[in-house]
Enzyme design. Structure first.
Site, short mmCIF file in Angstrom:
data_model
loop_
_atom_site.label_atom_id
_atom_site.label_comp_id
_atom_site.label_asym_id
_atom_site.label_seq_id
_atom_site.Cartn_x
_atom_site.Cartn_y
_atom_site.Cartn_z
N SER A 210 5.98 -0.24 2.37
CA SER A 210 7.24 0.68 2.77
C SER A 210 7.31 1.80 1.65
O SER A 210 6.43 1.70 0.79
CB SER A 210 8.43 -0.07 2.36
OG SER A 210 8.41 -0.41 1.11
N GLU A 231 -0.42 3.88 1.81
CA GLU A 231 -0.28 3.92 3.51
C GLU A 231 0.94 3.44 3.89
O GLU A 231 1.08 2.22 3.56
CB GLU A 231 -1.34 3.26 4.00
CG GLU A 231 -2.76 3.42 3.82
CD GLU A 231 -3.37 4.62 4.53
OE1 GLU A 231 -2.76 5.10 5.38
OE2 GLU A 231 -4.53 5.26 4.17
N LEU A 232 1.88 4.27 3.81
CA LEU A 232 3.25 4.13 4.05
C LEU A 232 4.04 4.13 5.46
O LEU A 232 3.27 3.88 6.49
CB LEU A 232 4.05 4.87 3.00
CG LEU A 232 3.52 4.78 1.48
CD1 LEU A 232 4.54 5.72 0.67
CD2 LEU A 232 3.44 3.39 1.04
N CYS A 265 3.14 0.32 11.74
CA CYS A 265 3.29 1.57 11.08
C CYS A 265 3.23 2.57 12.14
O CYS A 265 3.92 3.69 12.08
CB CYS A 265 2.37 1.66 9.77
SG CYS A 265 0.66 1.66 10.28
P1 NAD Z 1 6.97 -3.94 1.16
O1 NAD Z 1 6.71 -2.50 0.63
O2 NAD Z 1 8.05 -4.55 1.19
O3 NAD Z 1 5.80 -4.79 0.52
C1 NAD Z 1 4.63 -4.54 0.69
C2 NAD Z 1 3.54 -5.39 -0.27
O4 NAD Z 1 4.05 -4.85 -1.67
C3 NAD Z 1 3.92 -6.91 -0.40
O5 NAD Z 1 2.90 -7.66 -0.65
C4 NAD Z 1 4.97 -7.02 -1.64
O6 NAD Z 1 4.78 -8.36 -2.19
C5 NAD Z 1 4.37 -6.09 -2.50
N1 NAD Z 1 5.28 -5.38 -3.51
C6 NAD Z 1 6.57 -5.59 -3.52
N2 NAD Z 1 7.26 -4.98 -4.59
C7 NAD Z 1 6.12 -4.58 -5.46
C8 NAD Z 1 5.94 -3.88 -6.59
N3 NAD Z 1 6.93 -3.60 -7.45
N4 NAD Z 1 4.75 -3.63 -7.02
C9 NAD Z 1 3.64 -3.88 -6.42
N5 NAD Z 1 3.65 -4.52 -5.25
C10 NAD Z 1 5.09 -4.83 -4.79
O7 NAD Z 1 6.38 -3.61 2.73
P2 NAD Z 1 6.32 -4.70 3.80
O8 NAD Z 1 7.94 -4.97 4.27
O9 NAD Z 1 5.55 -6.04 3.58
O10 NAD Z 1 5.67 -4.08 5.18
C11 NAD Z 1 6.29 -3.15 6.02
C12 NAD Z 1 6.07 -1.73 5.87
O11 NAD Z 1 4.60 -1.51 5.55
C13 NAD Z 1 6.55 -0.75 6.72
O12 NAD Z 1 7.32 0.35 6.11
C14 NAD Z 1 5.46 -0.24 7.36
O13 NAD Z 1 5.50 1.12 8.04
C15 NAD Z 1 4.31 -0.20 6.42
N6 NAD Z 1 3.10 -0.28 6.77
C16 NAD Z 1 2.28 1.01 6.64
C17 NAD Z 1 0.82 1.00 7.19
C18 NAD Z 1 0.24 2.45 7.06
O14 NAD Z 1 -0.91 1.95 7.42
N7 NAD Z 1 0.53 3.46 6.97
C19 NAD Z 1 0.57 -0.08 8.02
C20 NAD Z 1 1.08 -1.53 8.02
C21 NAD Z 1 2.50 -1.48 7.43
#
Ligand code: NAD
Length: 476
Positions: A210, A231-232, A265
């Site tokens: 995210s 990649e968000l 995403c």
């Molecule tokens: P998230 O940001 O909640 O978590 C992603 C990862 O980050 C998890 O493994 C989590 O444990 C870790 N994390 C959490 N806090 C952290 C910190 N402080 N430091 C380091 N790591 C930490 O995202 P999510 O809910 O797992 O995934 C959904 C999001 O991912 C959506 O916004 C989606 O659009 C995005 N996404 C983007 C792409 C892309 O290619 N642009 C692809 C797939 C998903």
């Protein structure tokens, strides 16, 4: 000795806690980093051809364990066919990179233009240890999409998968060990604090997730002066122009919005349709949306899997309620279906939406299709660009030239012409996210590999070195 703590993992189809993962702490992460760095020295030395051959072996071992890995991804995501496609896509990606001819090592000597006595050559030096932090929606794919080219480039890799969908780790680890990657690749499990601890030990971090977490990752990486490739999230718009084939456009809109229950995403999250075709478009899209079936009773039948992450269901409900409260019309879907402990949402079509609704501004990440009419192409472009995100977009028109003309005006990293969400199907085109949707070089195409090496310059003087006297204030 510190006692290991564990995180509970919910089963997306039953709602029950049926799995747990150990939480890797700082000491374990430091020890894993040291193992990775030690293994990386030889890995870099053996050169790209040998690395490619060992990656081919990894693909073979994954194929040998395909059933176990696919079963785990299926349990993680609650869907069977897409889980199988995900595993095969990753095996294909490993083979694709293993066959890639063009891993940069050194350039030839080039004579200087400004000073022909000086020549230079470049050496490409991989980063020692790459960190990968991945989200829950495509757990295996998004843990490996950056890791594989990093390995081919000569790096070692530490992966922190999502704590929501970590079941694939065990069967994948078996394939990794069998292929001889046990020390070069470390998988550390846990939640956000494990991800944060990982950033403290790597030389570069690749983060998929995210925007909110991406911002934290970027700040922590900046504090260590290491690159962060992010990649968000997205809020991808689709524009449908008058003259578009509505049968094809609605097929693309539906698949682009709801495939994988919209938990991707690159999903289409907003649809702008020329007013002259708006009604017909909505009717056709609604008719097709109503055909979509859940896979709740039998995972082997149906079109849509569950909402993987329970918290996401709250966001979907909130966005739909906010839209309806502000005057949107719910044409179909819209209600979360509880079945056997899991949560399902069917294709949800909303009309009479306005640009200020949450469903038009924030990432929904579900099978929700808000459709808005526009009067001019300029208005459609302005509406599509009116967002903090810039991941990707789509344009459907009567012909590709017309679609391209609009695409050139859109502020997003990849635009699908006369289709939608093509970045999930085609990985060869380089692209970078615009605005808050990401940071760093393209993960797709050849740049997906070259971003893991640093270019070092060797600069040789074939003549006499300059002397201090040539710089004296009183010299000629
Ligand atoms: P998230 O940001 O909640 O978590 C992603 C990862 O980050 C998890 O493994 C989590 O444990 C870790 N994390 C959490 N806090 C952290 C910190 N402080 N430091 C380091 N790591 C930490 O995202 P999510 O809910 O797992 O995934 C959904 C999001 O991912 C959506 O916004 C989606 O659009 C995005 N996404 C983007 C792409 C892309 O290619 N642009 C692809 C797939 C998903």
């Amino acid at each position: 000795m510190m006692e290991t703590s564990f995180l509970k993992v919910r089963n997306t189809r039953t709602g029950l806690i049926d799995h747990q993962i150990p939480v890797a702490g700082p000491a374990e992460i430091s020890a894993a980093a040291a193992r990775c760095r030690a293994a990386q020295v030889d890995w870099q030395q053996i050169g790209p051809a040998e690395r490619a051959s060992r990656l081919s072996r990894l693909a073979d071992c994954m194929l040998a364990h395909r059933a176990g890995i696919a079963a785990a991804v299926e349990a993680d995501t609650g869907r069977r066919r897409i889980a199988g496609i995900e595993v095969d896509a990753v095996i294909g990606t490993v083979r694709g990179w293993a066959a890639f001819q063009g891993v940069p090592e050194k350039t030839d000597w080039t004579q200087g233009r400004s000073n022909p006595a000086i020549r230079h050559r470049g050496q490409y030096v991989p980063y020692g240890l790459i960190g990968v932090i991945s989200p829950w929606n495509y757990p295996l794919l998004l843990s490996l999409i950056d890791a594989i080219p990093a390995l081919l480039a000569g790096c070692s890799v530490m992966i922190k998968p999502s704590e929501v969908t970590p079941r694939f780790v065990r069967p994948f680890q078996v394939a990794l060990d069998e292929a001889g990657f046990g020390d070069l690749v470390a998988i550390v499990t846990g939640g956000g604090s494990t991800g944060s601890n990982l950033i403290d030990v790597v030389d570069l971090v690749c983060f998929t997730g995210s925007v909110a977490t991406g911002r934290k990752v970027a700040m922590q990486a900046a504090g260590r002066l290491i690159p962060a490739f992010l990649e968000l999230g997205g809020k991808d718009p689709m524009i449908v122009l008058a003259g578009a084939d509505l049968d094809l456009a609605t097929d693309a809109a539906l698949r682009g919005s709801v495939l994988g229950t919209g938990q991707a995403c690159q999903s289409i999250e907003r649809i702008y349709v020329d007013r002259s075709i708006h009604e017909e478009f909505v009717d056709l899209l609604a008719a097709k949306a109503r055909q979509i079936r859940f896979n709740d009773e039998d995972i082997g039948r149906g079109d849509l899997g569950p909402i993987i992450y329970q918290n996401q269901a709250d966001i979907l409900t909130q966005h739909i309620a906010d839209a309806v409260a502000r005057g949107a019309k719910l044409v179909c879907g819209g209600r979360i279906h509880l079945s056997g402990g899991g949560l399902w949402l069917g294709p949800t079509l909303l009309t009479d939406v306005t640009q200020d609704m949450q469903v038009m501004r924030e990432e929904t990440f579900g099978p929700v299709m808000p459709v808005m009419a526009f009067d001019t192409v300029e208005e459609a472009i302005a509406l599509a660009n009116d967002t903090e995100f810039g991941l990707s977009a789509a344009v459907f028109a009567a012909d590709l030239d017309q679609a391209e003309e609009v695409a050139l005006e859109l502020e997003a990293g990849a635009i699908s012409l006369n289709d939608a969400a093509l970045t999930s199907l085609f990985h060869e085109a380089e692209k970078q996210a615009f605005k808050s949707s990401g940071l760093g070089p393209s993960r797709m195409g050849a740049a997906g590999l070259t971003r893991f090496v640093r270019r070092k310059a060797l600069i040789a003087n074939t003549g006499r070195p300059l002397t201090m006297s040539q710089f004296a204030e009183d010299s000629e």
